[in-house]
Design a protein around this motif. Sequence first.
Motif, PDB file in Angstrom:
ATOM      1  N   MET A   1      30.069  59.325 -84.900  1.00  0.00           N
ATOM      2  CA  MET A   1      30.995  59.922 -85.906  1.00  0.00           C
ATOM      3  C   MET A   1      30.111  60.124 -87.239  1.00  0.00           C
ATOM      4  O   MET A   1      30.645  61.183 -87.931  1.00  0.00           O
ATOM      5  CB  MET A   1      31.859  58.588 -86.184  1.00  0.00           C
ATOM      6  CG  MET A   1      32.737  58.260 -84.929  1.00  0.00           C
ATOM      7  SD  MET A   1      33.872  59.601 -84.591  1.00  0.00           S
ATOM      8  CE  MET A   1      34.745  59.729 -85.933  1.00  0.00           C
ATOM      9  N   GLN A   2      29.093  59.248 -87.625  1.00  0.00           N
ATOM     10  CA  GLN A   2      28.515  59.570 -88.938  1.00  0.00           C
ATOM     11  C   GLN A   2      27.697  61.012 -88.773  1.00  0.00           C
ATOM     12  O   GLN A   2      27.687  62.024 -89.445  1.00  0.00           O
ATOM     13  CB  GLN A   2      27.298  58.458 -89.111  1.00  0.00           C
ATOM     14  CG  GLN A   2      27.949  57.301 -89.410  1.00  0.00           C
ATOM     15  CD  GLN A   2      26.919  56.256 -89.616  1.00  0.00           C
ATOM     16  OE1 GLN A   2      25.825  56.613 -89.485  1.00  0.00           O
ATOM     17  NE2 GLN A   2      27.379  54.962 -90.275  1.00  0.00           N
ATOM     18  N   GLU A   3      27.052  61.547 -87.433  1.00  0.00           N
ATOM     19  CA  GLU A   3      26.448  62.666 -87.225  1.00  0.00           C
ATOM     20  C   GLU A   3      27.638  63.775 -87.267  1.00  0.00           C
ATOM     21  O   GLU A   3      27.430  64.893 -87.890  1.00  0.00           O
ATOM     22  CB  GLU A   3      25.776  62.801 -85.925  1.00  0.00           C
ATOM     23  CG  GLU A   3      24.442  61.815 -85.911  1.00  0.00           C
ATOM     24  CD  GLU A   3      24.062  61.765 -84.613  1.00  0.00           C
ATOM     25  OE1 GLU A   3      24.479  62.431 -83.626  1.00  0.00           O
ATOM     26  OE2 GLU A   3      22.937  61.186 -84.382  1.00  0.00           O
ATOM     27  N   LEU A   4      28.764  63.562 -86.554  1.00  0.00           N
ATOM     28  CA  LEU A   4      29.915  64.670 -86.773  1.00  0.00           C
ATOM     29  C   LEU A   4      30.100  64.680 -88.077  1.00  0.00           C
ATOM     30  O   LEU A   4      30.666  66.142 -88.677  1.00  0.00           O
ATOM     31  CB  LEU A   4      30.966  63.939 -85.916  1.00  0.00           C
ATOM     32  CG  LEU A   4      32.180  65.014 -85.608  1.00  0.00           C
ATOM     33  CD1 LEU A   4      31.652  66.217 -85.203  1.00  0.00           C
ATOM     34  CD2 LEU A   4      33.214  64.364 -85.002  1.00  0.00           C
ATOM     35  N   ARG A   5      30.343  63.876 -88.945  1.00  0.00           N
ATOM     36  CA  ARG A   5      30.981  63.781 -90.329  1.00  0.00           C
ATOM     37  C   ARG A   5      29.975  64.543 -91.219  1.00  0.00           C
ATOM     38  O   ARG A   5      30.152  65.569 -92.007  1.00  0.00           O
ATOM     39  CB  ARG A   5      31.077  62.319 -90.851  1.00  0.00           C
ATOM     40  CG  ARG A   5      31.847  62.621 -92.221  1.00  0.00           C
ATOM     41  CD  ARG A   5      31.864  61.047 -92.613  1.00  0.00           C
ATOM     42  NE  ARG A   5      32.590  60.184 -92.016  1.00  0.00           N
ATOM     43  CZ  ARG A   5      32.024  59.470 -91.353  1.00  0.00           C
ATOM     44  NH1 ARG A   5      30.905  59.219 -91.436  1.00  0.00           N
ATOM     45  NH2 ARG A   5      32.799  58.431 -90.471  1.00  0.00           N
ATOM     46  N   ARG A   6      28.350  64.079 -90.914  1.00  0.00           N
ATOM     47  CA  ARG A   6      27.429  64.942 -91.478  1.00  0.00           C
ATOM     48  C   ARG A   6      27.333  66.488 -91.091  1.00  0.00           C
ATOM     49  O   ARG A   6      27.275  67.397 -92.131  1.00  0.00           O
ATOM     50  CB  ARG A   6      26.068  64.322 -91.100  1.00  0.00           C
ATOM     51  CG  ARG A   6      24.804  64.696 -92.139  1.00  0.00           C
ATOM     52  CD  ARG A   6      23.828  63.856 -92.037  1.00  0.00           C
ATOM     53  NE  ARG A   6      23.385  63.547 -90.540  1.00  0.00           N
ATOM     54  CZ  ARG A   6      23.610  61.998 -90.201  1.00  0.00           C
ATOM     55  NH1 ARG A   6      23.891  61.240 -90.966  1.00  0.00           N
ATOM     56  NH2 ARG A   6      23.144  61.966 -88.812  1.00  0.00           N
ATOM     57  N   ALA A   7      27.558  66.964 -89.854  1.00  0.00           N
ATOM     58  CA  ALA A   7      27.619  68.288 -89.407  1.00  0.00           C
ATOM     59  C   ALA A   7      29.003  69.008 -90.161  1.00  0.00           C
ATOM     60  O   ALA A   7      28.757  69.966 -90.373  1.00  0.00           O
ATOM     61  CB  ALA A   7      27.769  68.333 -87.983  1.00  0.00           C
ATOM     62  N   ARG A   8      29.988  68.274 -90.102  1.00  0.00           N
ATOM     63  CA  ARG A   8      31.099  68.899 -90.931  1.00  0.00           C
ATOM     64  C   ARG A   8      30.789  69.213 -92.342  1.00  0.00           C
ATOM     65  O   ARG A   8      31.168  70.151 -92.753  1.00  0.00           O
ATOM     66  CB  ARG A   8      32.336  67.974 -90.841  1.00  0.00           C
ATOM     67  CG  ARG A   8      32.898  68.055 -89.440  1.00  0.00           C
ATOM     68  CD  ARG A   8      34.160  67.016 -89.341  1.00  0.00           C
ATOM     69  NE  ARG A   8      34.675  66.873 -87.898  1.00  0.00           N
ATOM     70  CZ  ARG A   8      35.703  66.155 -87.547  1.00  0.00           C
ATOM     71  NH1 ARG A   8      36.200  65.379 -88.434  1.00  0.00           N
ATOM     72  NH2 ARG A   8      36.121  66.243 -86.353  1.00  0.00           N
ATOM     73  N   GLU A   9      30.212  68.179 -92.834  1.00  0.00           N
ATOM     74  CA  GLU A   9      29.954  68.561 -94.250  1.00  0.00           C
ATOM     75  C   GLU A   9      28.825  69.487 -94.670  1.00  0.00           C
ATOM     76  O   GLU A   9      29.055  70.454 -95.459  1.00  0.00           O
ATOM     77  CB  GLU A   9      29.476  66.962 -95.083  1.00  0.00           C
ATOM     78  CG  GLU A   9      30.567  66.060 -95.269  1.00  0.00           C
ATOM     79  CD  GLU A   9      29.741  64.919 -95.626  1.00  0.00           C
ATOM     80  OE1 GLU A   9      28.472  64.754 -95.652  1.00  0.00           O
ATOM     81  OE2 GLU A   9      30.381  63.650 -95.744  1.00  0.00           O
TER      82      GLU A   9
END
Length: 512
Positions: A1-9
């Motif tokens: 989830m953190q990687e997905l959030r970072r990718a979205r940012e």
Amino acid sequence: MQELRRAREEGDRARRQIEQLEKENQRLEEENKRLRKELETAQRASRRQAAPFSRGKTTSQPKRPGRKSGAAHGPHHQRPIPDHVDEEVHVSAPAQCPACGGPLIVERVESQYQEEIVRRTWVRRFHVPVCRCGQCEQRVQGRHPLQTSDALGAAAVQIGPEAVTLGVLMNKSLGLPHADAAAILRRGFGLTMSRSGICRAIQRVARKAEATWHALRDAAQHSRLAHIDETGWKVEAQLRWLWAVVTEQVTFCDILPGRGFAEAAAILGPEYAGWLIHDGWAVYYKFLRAAHQSCVAHLIRRCRDLAEVATPAAARFPLAVKQLFEEGLALRDRYLEQKISLHGLWTATGRLEAQLDRLLARTYREPANRRLAKHLRHERPYLFTFLYCPGLVDATNNLAERVMRILVVIRKNWGGNRTGNGARAQAILTSVLCTARQQDKDVFELLVDLLRSPQPKLLDLLPAEAGVIAESIRAKSAAETDLKVETLPAGVDIPLPSMLPPPGNPCLFSSA
């Protein structure tokens, strides 16, 4: 989830950067469009007829118009007192004081002058005796020096020579159409003339001045230095070319169908061997015996125009060439002011030529620079003739350009000539008027005297070296009533330009 959030940012950040780049690109495109529009507007304004007199948008606080008051005004001028008085007018004193009604005492009488024109038509009636010879029964009639024609009967009412000359000057010198010239004569002097009447009167003046026109051409062919130029002209709504040759003392114009060497040789002669100053048109270099000078002003203007629209890197070449020519003009001025010797002038000229050769030896990427370099390589032997012949050969073709400027104004007013006869009259009278102005002669008096002459005659416009030829033609004019001079008489000893020293020989000139 953190990687997905970072990718979205990161994706949002990339989208924001893309939006900023798109906005910056759009702003640059709008700025580019605005600059292109300003450039096109400036280029159109430079070619517009009223461009030299346009100042663009006015300022919010403009300076006060007119001359300054007080000491900043400068020297005051007034009209000089006339050298003669035609009418004396005595002004009566007022009967009483306008303020209190008291009696007035005259202290002094001051003079006031008024220069006025007489607005009326002066009519002369000549009582012409018509005689018959008692021996051969030939009809003979008298002639007064003020008459311009021997016509009687239906042609007994004529226009005087001064009115005709005024019409010629208004049409050929000031560029007024025939209708406007007729309106000025009618409203200003009460003389009624139609457009066709003025046109026919101008044709008569041209026929009488044709012998002088041919003599001016022959004088131009025998001149040691000539400026030549041509411009477009319309005859019967068809494109023709008006040629002008300006020498030290005469100006010759002709309207010819083409712009080639045949037309130029018809004016100067194919064997012209003097110094020829022109704008670099390739046709002029076919005068193989002439020494050429290409107009430096044309080249400076071309370099300046190239530098204005080129990139900073591409503008270096035209700016360097422009600086070389400006240094050459400054060098000429220094020599004429006696600040350097003739040896110093030629030494500095050699340095300028070496710098130009180094510039022309390079290869240029810009198409405009390549065309300029190609033109300069062709003109290379004819660029600095004015420095090898200081005080003799002009650096520019300004003399011919000034004649062309007058003709272009006339062309803009009424577009050209409607017939071939009108074109011939235009060439003849333009040559006479420009030559008279060049020699500071009173052209009004010359044309009036020509119209009153009963026999064909040459106007007093020929240069001094052609005096023998002029006397020969005048003697022939007195003997023949139907003289039409095509060429000057042969066998007259005139110093030809081919006898003059070549311009490139340094030992033939001195610093004196």
